[in-house]
Design a protein around this motif. Structure first.
Motif, PDB file in Angstrom:
ATOM      1  N   GLU A 251      10.654  17.707  27.110  1.00 22.44           N
ATOM      2  CA  GLU A 251      11.081  18.442  25.917  1.00 22.44           C
ATOM      3  C   GLU A 251       9.891  18.798  25.029  1.00 22.44           C
ATOM      4  N   VAL A 252       8.923  17.899  24.986  1.00 18.52           N
ATOM      5  CA  VAL A 252       7.768  18.099  24.106  1.00 18.52           C
ATOM      6  C   VAL A 252       6.819  19.162  24.658  1.00 18.52           C
ATOM      7  N   LYS A 253       6.671  19.180  25.977  1.00 19.74           N
ATOM      8  CA  LYS A 253       5.720  20.104  26.607  1.00 19.74           C
ATOM      9  C   LYS A 253       6.179  21.552  26.469  1.00 19.74           C
ATOM     10  N   GLY A 254       5.219  22.434  26.524  1.00 20.53           N
ATOM     11  CA  GLY A 254       5.525  23.865  26.528  1.00 20.53           C
ATOM     12  C   GLY A 254       5.811  24.446  25.164  1.00 20.53           C
ATOM     13  N   ARG A 255       5.699  23.674  24.130  1.00 19.71           N
ATOM     14  CA  ARG A 255       5.923  24.173  22.770  1.00 19.71           C
ATOM     15  C   ARG A 255       4.579  24.461  22.083  1.00 19.71           C
ATOM     16  N   SER A 256       4.624  25.296  21.099  1.00 15.73           N
ATOM     17  CA  SER A 256       3.448  25.553  20.265  1.00 15.73           C
ATOM     18  C   SER A 256       3.518  24.633  19.049  1.00 15.73           C
ATOM     19  N   TYR A 257       2.362  24.135  18.665  1.00 18.10           N
ATOM     20  CA  TYR A 257       2.288  23.212  17.530  1.00 18.10           C
ATOM     21  C   TYR A 257       1.293  23.724  16.506  1.00 18.10           C
ATOM     22  N   ARG A 258       1.552  23.354  15.288  1.00 17.46           N
ATOM     23  CA  ARG A 258       0.628  23.728  14.219  1.00 17.46           C
ATOM     24  C   ARG A 258       0.354  22.521  13.334  1.00 17.46           C
ATOM     25  N   VAL A 259      -0.818  22.553  12.728  1.00 15.76           N
ATOM     26  CA  VAL A 259      -1.188  21.491  11.789  1.00 15.76           C
ATOM     27  C   VAL A 259      -0.455  21.735  10.481  1.00 15.76           C
ATOM     28  N   VAL A 260       0.321  20.746  10.050  1.00 19.69           N
ATOM     29  CA  VAL A 260       1.096  20.907   8.816  1.00 19.69           C
ATOM     30  C   VAL A 260       0.522  20.087   7.660  1.00 19.69           C
ATOM     31  N   GLN A 261      -0.342  19.133   7.988  1.00 17.13           N
ATOM     32  CA  GLN A 261      -0.892  18.316   6.896  1.00 17.13           C
ATOM     33  C   GLN A 261      -2.208  17.685   7.339  1.00 17.13           C
ATOM     34  N   VAL A 262      -3.195  17.776   6.460  1.00 12.93           N
ATOM     35  CA  VAL A 262      -4.465  17.083   6.643  1.00 12.93           C
ATOM     36  C   VAL A 262      -4.751  16.341   5.346  1.00 12.93           C
ATOM     37  N   GLU A 263      -4.788  15.025   5.440  1.00 10.32           N
ATOM     38  CA  GLU A 263      -5.015  14.211   4.243  1.00 10.32           C
ATOM     39  C   GLU A 263      -6.233  13.318   4.459  1.00 10.32           C
ATOM     40  N   THR A 264      -7.196  13.450   3.580  1.00  7.01           N
ATOM     41  CA  THR A 264      -8.401  12.620   3.643  1.00  7.01           C
ATOM     42  C   THR A 264      -8.514  11.824   2.354  1.00  7.01           C
ATOM     43  N   ARG A 265      -8.707  10.529   2.524  1.00  7.77           N
ATOM     44  CA  ARG A 265      -8.892   9.696   1.344  1.00  7.77           C
ATOM     45  C   ARG A 265      -9.978   8.658   1.619  1.00  7.77           C
ATOM     46  N   GLU A 266     -10.571   8.210   0.546  1.00  6.69           N
ATOM     47  CA  GLU A 266     -11.645   7.228   0.682  1.00  6.69           C
ATOM     48  C   GLU A 266     -11.054   5.829   0.853  1.00  6.69           C
ATOM     49  N   ARG A 267     -11.617   5.105   1.787  1.00  3.97           N
ATOM     50  CA  ARG A 267     -11.214   3.717   2.013  1.00  3.97           C
ATOM     51  C   ARG A 267     -12.422   2.814   1.810  1.00  3.97           C
ATOM     52  N   ARG A 268     -12.226   1.766   1.041  1.00  2.00           N
ATOM     53  CA  ARG A 268     -13.297   0.824   0.749  1.00  2.00           C
ATOM     54  C   ARG A 268     -13.068  -0.457   1.531  1.00  2.00           C
ATOM     55  N   LYS A 269     -14.143  -1.009   2.042  1.00  2.00           N
ATOM     56  CA  LYS A 269     -14.057  -2.292   2.744  1.00  2.00           C
ATOM     57  C   LYS A 269     -15.048  -3.241   2.094  1.00  2.00           C
ATOM     58  N   SER A 270     -14.518  -4.319   1.528  1.00  2.00           N
ATOM     59  CA  SER A 270     -15.354  -5.271   0.814  1.00  2.00           C
ATOM     60  C   SER A 270     -15.996  -6.255   1.781  1.00  2.00           C
ATOM     61  N   PRO A 271     -17.140  -6.808   1.415  1.00  2.00           N
ATOM     62  CA  PRO A 271     -17.797  -7.777   2.302  1.00  2.00           C
ATOM     63  C   PRO A 271     -17.027  -9.085   2.362  1.00  2.00           C
ATOM     64  N   PRO A 272     -17.182  -9.823   3.447  1.00  2.00           N
ATOM     65  CA  PRO A 272     -16.565 -11.149   3.529  1.00  2.00           C
ATOM     66  C   PRO A 272     -17.339 -12.136   2.674  1.00  2.00           C
ATOM     67  N   PRO A 273     -16.719 -13.231   2.268  1.00  2.00           N
ATOM     68  CA  PRO A 273     -17.429 -14.243   1.474  1.00  2.00           C
ATOM     69  C   PRO A 273     -18.456 -14.974   2.320  1.00  2.00           C
ATOM     70  N   PRO A 274     -19.352 -15.722   1.688  1.00  2.00           N
ATOM     71  CA  PRO A 274     -20.305 -16.531   2.466  1.00  2.00           C
ATOM     72  C   PRO A 274     -19.553 -17.562   3.291  1.00  2.00           C
ATOM     73  N   PHE A 275     -20.257 -18.161   4.229  1.00  2.00           N
ATOM     74  CA  PHE A 275     -19.624 -19.024   5.215  1.00  2.00           C
ATOM     75  C   PHE A 275     -19.103 -20.337   4.637  1.00  2.00           C
ATOM     76  N   THR A 276     -17.952 -20.758   5.156  1.00  2.00           N
ATOM     77  CA  THR A 276     -17.524 -22.143   5.115  1.00  2.00           C
ATOM     78  C   THR A 276     -17.762 -22.706   6.519  1.00  2.00           C
ATOM     79  N   THR A 277     -17.457 -23.971   6.718  1.00  2.00           N
ATOM     80  CA  THR A 277     -17.658 -24.556   8.051  1.00  2.00           C
ATOM     81  C   THR A 277     -16.860 -23.808   9.111  1.00  2.00           C
TER      82      THR A 277
END
Length: 449
Positions: A251-277
């Protein structure tokens, strides 16, 4: 009171530590006014061939000098004659208990100021510590004693029953090992009871022109989310077998598709804490391939002292800790190193202060960190074995990374729908691009954790 760098004329003070390596390091730091000797671990314990705990008298323990430690105790008694005694065993409950036994066997009062505590073995810290002794902390001794009595009550009484029940020799039970075994059994039962459920997903590759393609996954069918084996299944479309998946594919094959949404956002990744044992052991396993026991042996050597041109010095703080706390002085030193080595753009506005998430964590020690973060791994590499260098490098990088800026990503999500008055199929593609390394500049992107 002695001033820093000033020594008595004769060895008027006996300092007792656990290991010969630690004794050697501290002897060099304190000089000829002190004699430093090793107890070689615990010198006294409950008797080997009897319970040693009076359950009728408030569980009072009976201790005896361990057979292999009798010569050690006699040597300490001779060395202590006419001398002031300082006990500089490790700063935890085991070290406190060792110190209590040593004081008792040498005829000293544990309430006297004879306990010396430090969390890093560097000349400045050790010299300050020996000038500020305290009494032995009886609460820590009692905590260790309670743990040891529980070990004996469980193991001594249950181990023979296990051997009798299963008609096998050398079976053992324990306060910790029996509980751990139960957890393993329960987890294994869960695994055996698990019944895998088949599900299928659909992946498409869309031509964007100019020889570019975009891989995307089927996300929704007529507004109904596709179940991909995780999370709640109720209310979602479940492709339960290959036949259903192939039918939907047609059912999916053979159809035409178009881009309907492009969303870009900033993602922050914080550092891990210093080591425990525990986190040190995990990282050393995943990044270096070291077992937990190997990691702790290497860390012990780094803590107890390495010979450098400026003298013997411990390279890391005490390695048995659950805390992520760091002293203000160490935080400031880390910020100076980050600015010098990596640049001002990697330095956050203020120090990062970490707190333990779990309640009841013992916070007596700092996190595991370099004693002097300005001592880079490369600067000490030729004085270390390969495994010592690799572990010190890991600890140094983790500590420095913990004080750096977040890593920044551009995360983009693209939705595609089939063309028509009533689109049925929605495909979703997502990806992220690192635009600022932040702490990853020091920690690396091996697991980014």
């Amino acid at each position: 009171m002695l001033r820093e760098g000033e020594w008595p004329r004769a060895a008027a003070t006996l300092v007792v530590v656990e290991s010969p390596a630690k004794a050697k390091s501290i002897q060099k730091m304190l000089g000829p006014g002190y004699e430093v000797r090793a107890s070689l671990g615990h010198v006294a314990d409950l008797p080997e061939r009897e319970l040693g705990v009076d359950v009728e008298r408030d569980f009072a323990p009976t201790y005896e000098v361990k057979k292999d430690k009798k010569p050690v105790v006699e040597a300490l008694k001779r060395a202590a004659k006419g001398k002031r005694l300082l006990i500089a065993t490790d700063p935890d409950r085991e070290g406190e208990a060792i110190g209590w036994h040593v004081a008792r066997l040498l005829g000293r009062d544990p309430k006297e100021p004879l306990r010396v505590e430090f969390h890093e073995i560097t000349p400045r810290v050790v010299r300050q510590a020996v000038q500020n002794p305290r009494p032995i902390d009886q609460n820590l001794v009692d905590a260790q004693q309670a743990r040891r009595v529980l070990d004996r009550l469980v193991g001594y009484n249950l181990s023979p029953l296990l051997s009798l029940e299963f008609r096998k020799r050398a079976l053992s039970a324990g306060r910790v090992q029996s509980v751990a075994l139960r957890l393993l059994v329960e987890r294994e039962e869960e695994i055996e009871a698990f019944r895998p459920e088949e599900y299928w997903t659909l992946e498409g590759v869309f031509a964007l022109g100019q020889d570019r393609t975009l891989p995307a996954s089927l996300y929704e069918v007529e507004g109904k989310r596709l179940w991909a084996g995780q999370g709640e299944k109720e209310g979602k479309l479940h492709l339960a077998n290959e036949a259903q998946a192939k039918a939907l594919t047609e059912e999916v094959k053979g159809r035409s598709y178009r881009v309907v949404q492009v969303e870009t956002r900033e993602r922050r990744k914080s550092p891990p804490p210093p080591f425990t044992t525990s986190t040190l052991q995990q990282a050393a396993s995943s990044r270096l391939g070291y077992t937990a026991s190997r990691t702790m042996r290497i860390a012990q050597r780094l803590y107890e002292g390495v010979d450098l041109p400026e003298g013997t010095v411990g390279l890391i703080t005490y390695m048995r800790t659950d805390s992520v706390r760091v002293s203000p002085e160490a935080l400031q030193a880390a910020r100076e190193v980050i600015q010098r080595i990596f640049g001002l753009e990697y330095l956050p506005e203020g120090p990062r202060v970490y707190r333990n998430r779990k309640e009841g964590v013992q916070d007596a020690h700092e996190a595991i960190r370099p004693t002097d973060v300005r001592r880079t791994p490369d600067s000490v590499r030729k004085y270390l074995s390969d495994e010592e260098y690799r572990l010190y490098d890991l600890i140094w990088r983790r500590f420095v990374a913990s004080q750096m800026r977040d890593a920044l990503y551009d995360q983009t999500v693209v939705l595609l729908k089939d063309e028509g008055e009533k689109p049925r199929f929605t495909f979703r593609a997502s990806g992220s691009v690192l635009k600022f390394e932040g702490y990853l500049k020091a920690w690396g992107r091996g697991d980014e954790g």
